[in-house]
Design a protein around this motif. Structure first.
Motif, PDB file in Angstrom:
ATOM      1  N   GLU A 165       0.828  -1.208   0.000  1.00  0.00           N
ATOM      2  CA  GLU A 165       0.000   0.000   0.000  1.00  0.00           C
ATOM      3  C   GLU A 165       0.866   1.262   0.000  1.00  0.00           C
ATOM      4  OE1 GLU A 165      -3.350   2.239  -0.249  1.00  0.00           O
ATOM      5  OE2 GLU A 165      -3.220   0.055  -0.352  1.00  0.00           O
ATOM      6  N   LYS A 166       2.039   1.195   0.631  1.00  0.00           N
ATOM      7  CA  LYS A 166       2.933   2.349   0.651  1.00  0.00           C
ATOM      8  C   LYS A 166       3.426   2.720  -0.741  1.00  0.00           C
ATOM      9  CE  LYS A 166       4.575   1.067   5.287  1.00  0.00           C
ATOM     10  NZ  LYS A 166       5.747   0.615   6.093  1.00  0.00           N
ATOM     11  N   SER A 167       3.470   1.774  -1.656  1.00  0.00           N
ATOM     12  CA  SER A 167       3.949   2.012  -3.024  1.00  0.00           C
ATOM     13  C   SER A 167       2.813   2.066  -4.027  1.00  0.00           C
ATOM     14  CB  SER A 167       4.946   0.915  -3.422  1.00  0.00           C
ATOM     15  OG  SER A 167       6.004   0.816  -2.508  1.00  0.00           O
ATOM     16  N   ARG A 168       1.561   2.246  -3.557  1.00  0.00           N
ATOM     17  CA  ARG A 168       0.398   2.209  -4.458  1.00  0.00           C
ATOM     18  C   ARG A 168       0.529   3.237  -5.584  1.00  0.00           C
ATOM     19  NH1 ARG A 168      -5.023   0.871  -4.757  1.00  0.00           N
ATOM     20  NH2 ARG A 168      -4.954  -0.277  -2.796  1.00  0.00           N
ATOM     21  N   ALA A 169       0.902   4.474  -5.260  1.00  0.00           N
ATOM     22  CA  ALA A 169       0.960   5.523  -6.289  1.00  0.00           C
ATOM     23  C   ALA A 169       1.948   5.168  -7.384  1.00  0.00           C
ATOM     24  CB  ALA A 169       1.330   6.860  -5.641  1.00  0.00           C
ATOM     25  N   ILE A 170       3.119   4.654  -7.003  1.00  0.00           N
ATOM     26  CA  ILE A 170       4.130   4.280  -7.998  1.00  0.00           C
ATOM     27  C   ILE A 170       3.638   3.095  -8.828  1.00  0.00           C
ATOM     28  CG2 ILE A 170       6.486   3.431  -8.305  1.00  0.00           C
ATOM     29  CD1 ILE A 170       7.238   4.894  -5.746  1.00  0.00           C
ATOM     30  N   ILE A 171       3.030   2.105  -8.177  1.00  0.00           N
ATOM     31  CA  ILE A 171       2.553   0.916  -8.895  1.00  0.00           C
ATOM     32  C   ILE A 171       1.476   1.299  -9.904  1.00  0.00           C
ATOM     33  CG2 ILE A 171       1.305  -1.265  -8.605  1.00  0.00           C
ATOM     34  CD1 ILE A 171       2.709  -1.538  -5.874  1.00  0.00           C
ATOM     35  N   VAL A 172       0.523   2.134  -9.504  1.00  0.00           N
ATOM     36  CA  VAL A 172      -0.562   2.546 -10.401  1.00  0.00           C
ATOM     37  C   VAL A 172      -0.004   3.347 -11.570  1.00  0.00           C
ATOM     38  CG1 VAL A 172      -2.625   3.992 -10.570  1.00  0.00           C
ATOM     39  CG2 VAL A 172      -2.328   2.480  -8.613  1.00  0.00           C
ATOM     40  N   SER A 173       0.949   4.258 -11.296  1.00  0.00           N
ATOM     41  CA  SER A 173       1.536   5.071 -12.368  1.00  0.00           C
ATOM     42  C   SER A 173       2.278   4.207 -13.376  1.00  0.00           C
ATOM     43  CB  SER A 173       2.476   6.115 -11.759  1.00  0.00           C
ATOM     44  OG  SER A 173       3.118   6.852 -12.768  1.00  0.00           O
ATOM     45  N   GLU A 174       3.101   3.265 -12.886  1.00  0.00           N
ATOM     46  CA  GLU A 174       3.853   2.392 -13.793  1.00  0.00           C
ATOM     47  C   GLU A 174       2.924   1.479 -14.585  1.00  0.00           C
ATOM     48  OE1 GLU A 174       6.579   0.361 -11.303  1.00  0.00           O
ATOM     49  OE2 GLU A 174       7.995   2.061 -11.172  1.00  0.00           O
ATOM     50  N   ALA A 175       1.875   0.974 -13.965  1.00  0.00           N
ATOM     51  CA  ALA A 175       0.937   0.099 -14.678  1.00  0.00           C
ATOM     52  C   ALA A 175       0.191   0.874 -15.765  1.00  0.00           C
ATOM     53  CB  ALA A 175      -0.056  -0.518 -13.697  1.00  0.00           C
ATOM     54  N   THR A 176      -0.203   2.105 -15.458  1.00  0.00           N
ATOM     55  CA  THR A 176      -0.891   2.927 -16.452  1.00  0.00           C
ATOM     56  C   THR A 176       0.013   3.194 -17.645  1.00  0.00           C
ATOM     57  OG1 THR A 176      -2.187   3.985 -14.703  1.00  0.00           O
ATOM     58  CG2 THR A 176      -2.101   5.096 -16.836  1.00  0.00           C
ATOM     59  N   ARG A 177       1.272   3.554 -17.374  1.00  0.00           N
ATOM     60  CA  ARG A 177       2.214   3.805 -18.457  1.00  0.00           C
ATOM     61  C   ARG A 177       2.453   2.545 -19.281  1.00  0.00           C
ATOM     62  NH1 ARG A 177       3.815   6.914 -22.360  1.00  0.00           N
ATOM     63  NH2 ARG A 177       6.026   6.738 -22.865  1.00  0.00           N
ATOM     64  N   GLU A 178       2.608   1.403 -18.619  1.00  0.00           N
ATOM     65  CA  GLU A 178       2.816   0.142 -19.331  1.00  0.00           C
ATOM     66  C   GLU A 178       1.626  -0.183 -20.228  1.00  0.00           C
ATOM     67  OE1 GLU A 178       3.374  -4.628 -18.330  1.00  0.00           O
ATOM     68  OE2 GLU A 178       3.565  -3.128 -16.752  1.00  0.00           O
ATOM     69  N   ALA A 179       0.398   0.017 -19.726  1.00  0.00           N
ATOM     70  CA  ALA A 179      -0.795  -0.256 -20.533  1.00  0.00           C
ATOM     71  C   ALA A 179      -0.851   0.659 -21.745  1.00  0.00           C
ATOM     72  CB  ALA A 179      -2.051  -0.093 -19.681  1.00  0.00           C
ATOM     73  N   GLU A 180      -0.496   1.935 -21.565  1.00  0.00           N
ATOM     74  CA  GLU A 180      -0.505   2.866 -22.700  1.00  0.00           C
ATOM     75  C   GLU A 180       0.507   2.461 -23.757  1.00  0.00           C
ATOM     76  OE1 GLU A 180       0.226   6.562 -20.808  1.00  0.00           O
ATOM     77  OE2 GLU A 180      -1.864   6.888 -20.189  1.00  0.00           O
ATOM     78  N   LEU A 181       1.702   2.040 -23.332  1.00  0.00           N
ATOM     79  CA  LEU A 181       2.721   1.605 -24.300  1.00  0.00           C
ATOM     80  C   LEU A 181       2.280   0.350 -25.035  1.00  0.00           C
ATOM     81  CD1 LEU A 181       5.984   2.195 -22.203  1.00  0.00           C
ATOM     82  CD2 LEU A 181       5.096   3.578 -24.090  1.00  0.00           C
TER      83      LEU A 181
END
Length: 525
Positions: free
Chosen positions: A225-241
């Motif tokens: 949960e402490k890394s939620r923001a980073i995980i969500v941001s990286e997943a969003t970028r990966e999906a866009e790519l």
């Protein structure tokens, strides 16, 4: 000892020590069963009794001395019951805490000897845990610096159901669940959706049904949960790519599907070359050069200029080549000849006509010189003229552009624009009136309020930010902090029920894994 199966995940209750059992029941189990080296046996069967205790030598590291039941009974009358309870409780608590910190590589537990003589740990070749290892869990994290949040470790769990997962494997499942939620509404291509379904299927095959040790799930969820923001941001970028890659592949496939057959393209390229056009190499590959040559031929024939290859085009090209071959003295493209050509002219690119030289214009069957007025030059086509930069066309002449104060020549060269910080008003440029707490906008002819201020008529008013809020991303409003929700002009704290956590938006809550929302509470699934 009761033989009833404990409730919960099958087989996992054996992983926790049950120190609440009665001493007399433990005694009978200890005398009838021989402990094993596994974690389960050491934590479930190693229980304290009034007739079982270990001795600790003074002035050294604590060493466990395993004795027989008979010797312990003889000593029980001398040492008493309470010290045995205390020692065994501390020993079991230390072992349990060490296992919870690093259960993936558990240390071995010494077996109890059944002989009448006392056996030392050294003779039994058993490594006894030190006091620093068993005394406190704070020593496990002694290398972590203050104010430093340890990064969670992720290990992909094996495929299957009812597997016992470690903390790092549970962390992988928790992180993957966050990634899936972040990716869910991003994919727009069929390939992207298939890739998303593959990710979901892989997650379900590993994390849909598993078992874990007590406390591991909550610990993993807290760390991730402490890394939620980073995980969500990286997943969003990966999906866009991923989606962009499939869009690019789809466009490439469409382009390839429009290409005509290679043998037909090769024939068209050969016919175009025979007529003096330049389609590029005769390789049967339909490219930009071939398309341009086809459109040039279509323009000469006064037909639709689409650059496409079809049977109708091939027939027209064959007829044009046959007509050219019947001429006794055919003209070649780009070859100047005075036979039948007017003065100041040359053979056109098609090889069947003529064009005037640059600086001359066609008039009937002759080429007349272009009259270029002052402050002008021959245009890009070569048969007309354009005014120089800073001059505008007026009939057959070029007049100088009148530039007012605080202005400059525009990008076209035939007009003017106001300088940055000025706005056009008729034939002049007026200074932009910038109120307090404002700045020139991106266009240069207006103004915008500074961050933290909002536009109200011709002035900028300060944004009233309530408690537990901050300026929004646009800079002219406010949003509540994470864990608070907007209610009118204030931010109220989000009431998070038991077994729940703040959601990804920060203004609501979701139930923890294994619970479902029921009104304002979370109930076990």
């Amino acid at each position: 000892m009761s033989n009833k199966n404990p409730k919960g995940f099958s087989g996992l209750s054996q992983l926790h020590s049950k120190n609440e059992d009665k001493a007399d029941s433990v005694e009978s189990d200890f005398q009838s069963e021989t402990p094993t080296d596994t974690i389960i046996a050491s934590t479930s069967e190693t229980k304290f009794s009034s007739k079982h205790e270990n001795t600790v030598s003074a002035g050294s590291e604590p060493e466990v001395t395993v004795e027989t039941v008979q010797d312990e009974r003889q000593k029980s009358n001398q040492s008493g019951v309470s010290w045995g309870y205390i020692f065994w409780f501390l020993l079991i608590a230390g072992i349990f805490m060490a296992i919870s910190q690093n259960y993936d590589s558990p240390s071995s537990v010494p077996k109890a000897s059944t002989s009448n003589s006392s056996v030392s740990p050294k003779a039994a070749n058993v490594q006894t845990p030190s006091t620093s290892q068993l005394g406190s869990s704070s020593n496990v994290e002694k290398n972590i610096k203050p104010n430093e949040i340890p990064k969670p470790q992720f290990t992909k769990p094996p495929v299957g159901l009812n597997n016992i997962l470690s903390v790092s494997q549970i962390s992988w499942c928790t992180r993957e669940s966050m990634r899936i939620e972040a990716m869910r509404n991003i994919f727009n291509t069929n390939g992207g959706i298939d890739e998303f379904n593959r990710i979901v299927n892989d997650y379900n095959s590993r994390c849909s049904n598993y078992r874990y040790r007590q406390g591991d799930l909550s610990r993993a969820e807290r760390e991730v949960e402490k890394s939620r923001a980073i995980i969500v941001s990286e997943a969003t970028r990966e999906a866009e790519l991923i989606d962009q890659r499939f869009k690019k592949n789809a466009n490439s496939s469409k382009e390839n599907s429009r290409k005509p057959p290679a043998h037909l393209t090769r024939e068209v390229q050969q016919l175009l070359t025979s007529l003096g056009y330049q389609p590029g190499p005769i390789d049967g590959d339909y490219g930009r050069g071939t398309a341009n040559a086809i459109m040039a031929f279509q323009r000469y024939m006064n037909i639709k200029q689409d650059g496409l290859i079809n049977q109708s085009l091939v027939s027209m090209l064959r007829q044009a080549v046959a007509k050219k071959n019947t001429q006794l003295t055919p003209s070649k493209p780009n070859q100047r000849s005075n036979n039948g050509l007017p003065e100041n002219a040359h053979v056109d690119i098609y090889g069947t006509g003529w064009d005037c030289d640059r600086g001359y214009r066609k008039s009937g069957s002759q080429c007349l010189k272009v009259n270029v007025p002052a402050n002008a030059h021959i245009d890009v086509y070569g048969s007309g003229w354009d005014c120089d930069r800073g001059y505008r066309k007026s009939g057959s002449q070029c007049l100088k552009v009148n530039i007012p104060a605080n202005a400059h020549i525009d990008v076209y060269g035939s007009g003017w624009d106001c300088d940055r910080g000025y706005r056009k008003s008729g034939s002049q440029c007026l200074k932009v009136n910038i109120p307090a707490n404002a700045h020139i906008d991106v266009y240069g002819s207006g103004w915008d309020c500074d961050r933290g201020y909002r536009k109200s008529g011709s002035q900028c008013l300060k944004v009233n930010v309530p408690a537990n809020a901050h300026i929004d991303v646009y800079g002219s409003g406010w949003d509540c902090d994470r864990g608070y929700r907007k209610s009118g002009s204030q931010c109220l704290k989000v009431n998070v029920p038991a077994n729940a956590h703040i959601d990804v938006y920060g203004s609501g809550w979701n139930c923890d894994r294994g619970y479902k929302k029921s009104g304002s509470t979370c109930e076990p699934i």
